[in-house]
Design a protein around this motif. Structure first.
Motif, PDB file in Angstrom:
ATOM      1  N   ALA A   1       0.832  -1.206   0.000  1.00 37.54           N
ATOM      2  CA  ALA A   1       0.000   0.000   0.000  1.00 37.54           C
ATOM      3  C   ALA A   1       0.865   1.255   0.000  1.00 37.54           C
ATOM      4  CB  ALA A   1      -0.929  -0.012   1.212  1.00 37.54           C
ATOM      5  N   LEU A   2       1.942   1.255   0.770  1.00 34.05           N
ATOM      6  CA  LEU A   2       2.845   2.401   0.811  1.00 34.05           C
ATOM      7  C   LEU A   2       3.542   2.601  -0.537  1.00 34.05           C
ATOM      8  CD1 LEU A   2       4.153   4.615   2.518  1.00 34.05           C
ATOM      9  CD2 LEU A   2       5.890   2.952   3.186  1.00 34.05           C
ATOM     10  N   THR A   3       3.985   1.521  -1.156  1.00 34.10           N
ATOM     11  CA  THR A   3       4.613   1.610  -2.463  1.00 34.10           C
ATOM     12  C   THR A   3       3.639   2.155  -3.505  1.00 34.10           C
ATOM     13  OG1 THR A   3       6.052  -0.246  -1.917  1.00 34.10           O
ATOM     14  CG2 THR A   3       5.836   0.313  -4.244  1.00 34.10           C
ATOM     15  N   ALA A   4       2.403   1.665  -3.497  1.00 41.49           N
ATOM     16  CA  ALA A   4       1.390   2.160  -4.433  1.00 41.49           C
ATOM     17  C   ALA A   4       1.120   3.640  -4.208  1.00 41.49           C
ATOM     18  CB  ALA A   4       0.109   1.349  -4.289  1.00 41.49           C
ATOM     19  N   ALA A   5       1.055   4.072  -2.955  1.00 41.26           N
ATOM     20  CA  ALA A   5       0.825   5.487  -2.658  1.00 41.26           C
ATOM     21  C   ALA A   5       1.968   6.351  -3.179  1.00 41.26           C
ATOM     22  CB  ALA A   5       0.645   5.677  -1.154  1.00 41.26           C
TER      23      ALA A   5
ATOM     24  N   ILE B   1       1.741   6.604  -6.981  1.00 31.87           N
ATOM     25  CA  ILE B   1       0.644   7.476  -7.396  1.00 31.87           C
ATOM     26  C   ILE B   1       0.986   8.940  -7.148  1.00 31.87           C
ATOM     27  CG2 ILE B   1      -1.746   8.129  -6.831  1.00 31.87           C
ATOM     28  CD1 ILE B   1      -2.262   5.103  -6.382  1.00 31.87           C
ATOM     29  N   ILE B   2       1.593   9.229  -6.020  1.00 29.51           N
ATOM     30  CA  ILE B   2       1.937  10.620  -5.688  1.00 29.51           C
ATOM     31  C   ILE B   2       2.986  11.181  -6.640  1.00 29.51           C
ATOM     32  CG2 ILE B   2       3.056  12.072  -3.956  1.00 29.51           C
ATOM     33  CD1 ILE B   2       1.673  10.315  -1.830  1.00 29.51           C
ATOM     34  N   PHE B   3       4.001  10.406  -6.976  1.00 32.35           N
ATOM     35  CA  PHE B   3       5.128  10.917  -7.748  1.00 32.35           C
ATOM     36  C   PHE B   3       5.080  10.565  -9.228  1.00 32.35           C
ATOM     37  CE2 PHE B   3       6.861  10.853  -3.429  1.00 32.35           C
ATOM     38  CZ  PHE B   3       7.285  12.167  -3.346  1.00 32.35           C
ATOM     39  N   ARG B   4       3.953  10.154  -9.738  1.00 37.46           N
ATOM     40  CA  ARG B   4       3.929   9.792 -11.168  1.00 37.46           C
ATOM     41  C   ARG B   4       3.901  10.958 -12.077  1.00 37.46           C
ATOM     42  NH1 ARG B   4      -2.048   8.852 -12.809  1.00 37.46           N
ATOM     43  NH2 ARG B   4      -3.008   9.690 -10.982  1.00 37.46           N
TER      44      ARG B   4
END
Length: 122
Positions: free
Chosen positions: A112-116, A119-122
Motif C-alpha cells: 500500500a505504501l509503495t502504491a501510494a 501514485i503521488i510521484f507519477r
C-alpha cells in the motif's frame, strides 16, 4: 546490475528442490561479473536506460547458470525443511503473533505504501 543473481537465487531456491549451494555460489560470482561487464558495455554504447533492458536478460542468464551447475551435481539430503510449501501458511497460529508483527500485515502495508508513493510521484 547486481540484483539479477539475487532474484534468480531467491526464486529458484524457493521453488526448485534441485538447486545446490555450489550452484548458488557460481551464480552469484558469474552473474555479478556478467552484470558488471554488461554495465560497462552499456555505459559506453547506449545513452538510454540499458539496465531496464539488461535486467531480465541477466536474470534469465543467472537462472541458466544455476540450473546448469545444479544439473552436474548430485542432490544430497532432503530439502523438505527449507522449501516453501502451502501447508506452512496454514500451520501458523494467528493468536501467537500480534497483527503488527505478522508478516502478511506488514507485506500488505508495504504494498500500500509503495502504491501510494507511485501514485503521488507519477
Amino acid at each position: 546490475m547486481l540484483v539479477p543473481p539475487v532474484v534468480a537465487l531467491f526464486l529458484c531456491g524457493m521453488f526448485w528442490r534441485a538447486a545446490t549451494a555450489n550452484a548458488a555460489s557460481a551464480t552469484m560470482l558469474i552473474g555479478s561479473l556478467c552484470g558488471w561487464h554488461c554495465f560497462e558495455q552499456c555505459r559506453f554504447w547506449l545513452d538510454a536506460h540499458p539496465f531496464l533492458y539488461a535486467a531480465p536478460l541477466l536474470t534469465a542468464l543467472d537462472v541458466a547458470i544455476l540450473a546448469t551447475v545444479s544439473a552436474f551435481e548430485p542432490v544430497s539430503g532432503s530439502h523438505e525443511s527449507t522449501m516453501w510449501q502451502t501447508r506452512f501458511g496454514r500451520a501458523e497460529n494467528p493468536r501467537v503473533v500480534a497483527f503488527w508483527q505478522d508478516y502478511r500485515f506488514l507485506a500488505a502495508g508495504l504494498l500500500a505504501l509503495t502504491a501510494a508513493i507511485v501514485i503521488i510521484f507519477r
